[in-house]
Write an enzyme that holds these catalytic residues in place. Structure first.
Site, PDB file in Angstrom:
ATOM      1  N   ASP A  57     -16.965-104.823  27.469  1.00 16.41           N
ATOM      2  CA  ASP A  57     -15.909-103.906  27.068  1.00 16.41           C
ATOM      3  C   ASP A  57     -14.628-104.230  27.830  1.00 16.41           C
ATOM      4  O   ASP A  57     -14.657-104.844  28.896  1.00 16.41           O
ATOM      5  CB  ASP A  57     -16.306-102.468  27.382  1.00 16.41           C
ATOM      6  N   MET A  58     -13.501-103.785  27.283  1.00 19.03           N
ATOM      7  CA  MET A  58     -12.217-103.969  27.951  1.00 19.03           C
ATOM      8  C   MET A  58     -11.712-102.619  28.427  1.00 19.03           C
ATOM      9  O   MET A  58     -11.718-101.642  27.673  1.00 19.03           O
ATOM     10  CB  MET A  58     -11.204-104.626  27.020  1.00 19.03           C
TER      11      MET A  58
ATOM     12  N   LYS B 242      -7.924-101.519  19.135  1.00 22.49           N
ATOM     13  CA  LYS B 242      -6.503-101.219  19.314  1.00 22.49           C
ATOM     14  C   LYS B 242      -6.155-101.153  20.791  1.00 22.49           C
ATOM     15  O   LYS B 242      -5.140-101.694  21.231  1.00 22.49           O
ATOM     16  CB  LYS B 242      -6.142 -99.905  18.636  1.00 22.49           C
ATOM     17  N   GLY B 243      -6.980-100.485  21.576  1.00 24.46           N
ATOM     18  CA  GLY B 243      -6.711-100.272  22.999  1.00 24.46           C
ATOM     19  C   GLY B 243      -6.280 -98.842  23.243  1.00 24.46           C
ATOM     20  O   GLY B 243      -5.428 -98.313  22.534  1.00 24.46           O
ATOM     21  N   ALA B 244      -6.884 -98.219  24.261  1.00 21.46           N
ATOM     22  CA  ALA B 244      -6.647 -96.796  24.499  1.00 21.46           C
ATOM     23  C   ALA B 244      -6.018 -96.523  25.854  1.00 21.46           C
ATOM     24  O   ALA B 244      -6.071 -95.410  26.350  1.00 21.46           O
ATOM     25  CB  ALA B 244      -7.964 -96.038  24.388  1.00 21.46           C
TER      26      ALA B 244
ATOM     27  N   ARG C 102     -14.688-108.792  19.901  1.00 23.81           N
ATOM     28  CA  ARG C 102     -14.492-107.475  19.292  1.00 23.81           C
ATOM     29  C   ARG C 102     -13.033-107.076  19.536  1.00 23.81           C
ATOM     30  O   ARG C 102     -12.597-106.948  20.682  1.00 23.81           O
ATOM     31  CB  ARG C 102     -15.438-106.454  19.923  1.00 23.81           C
TER      32      ARG C 102
ATOM     33  N   ARG D   9     -11.812 -90.695  27.378  1.00 24.10           N
ATOM     34  CA  ARG D   9     -11.166 -91.868  26.784  1.00 24.10           C
ATOM     35  C   ARG D   9     -10.991 -91.692  25.286  1.00 24.10           C
ATOM     36  O   ARG D   9      -9.972 -92.087  24.716  1.00 24.10           O
ATOM     37  CB  ARG D   9     -11.994 -93.121  27.086  1.00 24.10           C
ATOM     38  N   ARG D  10     -11.984 -91.109  24.614  1.00 24.04           N
ATOM     39  CA  ARG D  10     -11.840 -90.860  23.182  1.00 24.04           C
ATOM     40  C   ARG D  10     -10.691 -89.881  22.929  1.00 24.04           C
ATOM     41  O   ARG D  10      -9.886 -90.063  22.038  1.00 24.04           O
ATOM     42  CB  ARG D  10     -13.139 -90.292  22.598  1.00 24.04           C
TER      43      ARG D  10
END
Length: 315
Positions: free
Chosen positions: A137-138, A190-192, A187, A296-297
């Site tokens: 994951d990033m 968009k990035g959060a 994968r 984060r969501r």
């Protein structure tokens, strides 16, 4: 407004005191029930098997990130290895998502690399012919270089690994081109996370335009010839339609690329893509340490504030 909101949500996600308070009080139970498979690996596997019956694959993620205690890092690694073992026994496809901070990056980057190697080796050792992958994951911008370095080291060791890249970062096109050259699995999200204009596209129009460009690279003829494995992670049906058009123009068959979505988000769209013959996967978290993931969501968009408020009120 968006940047301030995201910065605030990251701070909440990283706060041990707030996390402990929220989880001990059982707050936001509705949010957890909607987005989390269950409290343990067995619950995660059971949900993954149920989803597979609907034609939807899973990428399991053990909830435990931004940790800075050795015993928590050890628990995270043990759970990730357990998932690999259980998925293998269940005879279903193995995808395990791993955050660098989850496996020790905040303590020692060398520890994170050793733990990443251990998890990837556990996934590679699963018997059977089902595809298997450790997806890195990033996280925020400060972890991009270590995450890519870990991916490249595991790739060089011949282990099954993929990397997540973020469309909002200006550097991503360069990073993506190198991963295409490698024939990697990527994968694209968009990035959060929040970042300044010097590092990131900040307006939604800029981010979407870059997202479309990057999808075009991922689904180019050159990428297909290099053995590149694209995973388009978005809930935006227009971006998904753009990906389908790009893939068809470049000769990709449905099933040679994937759409990935978050468990509990736009489920009807995921089911529609399956009916259309697309390969669909959901990011399926499990575990009791749910606060950082849930926030984060919520942090992805200021408009999500009502979800948190409603869940807190509902208990």
């Amino acid at each position: 407004m968006r940047r301030a909101w995201q910065t605030g949500m990251i701070a909440l996600a990283r706060s041990p005191k707030i996390k402990r308070w929220a989880q001990e009080k059982g707050l936001a139970a509705g949010l957890v029930g909607r987005y989390v498979a269950g409290p343990d690996a067995e619950a995660g596997i059971a949900r993954a098997k149920s989803l597979l019956g609907q034609g939807i694959r899973s990428s399991l993620f053990y909830l435990g990130e931004y940790v800075d205690r050795p015993e928590l890092v050890a628990e995270n690694v043990a759970q990730e290895r357990k998932v690999a073992d259980l998925l293998g026994r269940a005879g279903i496809e193995v995808h395990v998502s791993v955050d660098p901070t989850q496996i020790g990056h905040s303590l020692d980057p060398a520890l994170a690399r050793r733990n990443g190697l251990a998890v990837a080796e556990a996934i590679a050792a699963v018997p059977g012919d089902a595809p298997r992958l450790m997806m890195i994951d990033m996280e925020d911008r400060t972890v991009v270089d270590p995450a890519i370095a870990l991916h490249d080291a595991l790739t060089a060791a011949g282990l099954p690994v993929g990397i997540t890249l973020q469309a909002y970062l200006r550097r991503t096109e360069v990073d993506l081109r190198e991963r295409i050259r490698q024939g990697a699995a990527v994968r694209l999200v968009k990035g959060a996370f929040a970042a300044g204009r010097e590092h990131a596209f900040v307006s939604q129009d800029e981010i979407k335009a870059n997202h479309r460009r990057l999808i075009g690279l991922m689904l180019s003829r050159e990428a297909r010839e290099a053995g590149f494995r694209p995973v388009i992670a978005t809930h935006d049906d227009r971006l998904q339609d753009h990906a389908v058009a790009q893939a068809e123009a470049a000769g990709w068959s449905r099933g040679e690329y994937e759409f990935e979505m978050l468990y509990g988000v736009r489920s009807a769209l995921a089911e529609r893509r399956v009916r259309e013959g697309h390969r669909v996967r959901v990011y399926l978290p499990f575990g009791r340490d749910w606060w950082p993931y849930a926030i984060r969501r919520i942090g992805e968009n200021p408009r999500n504030a009502w979800l948190l408020a409603r869940s807190l009120i509902g208990g």
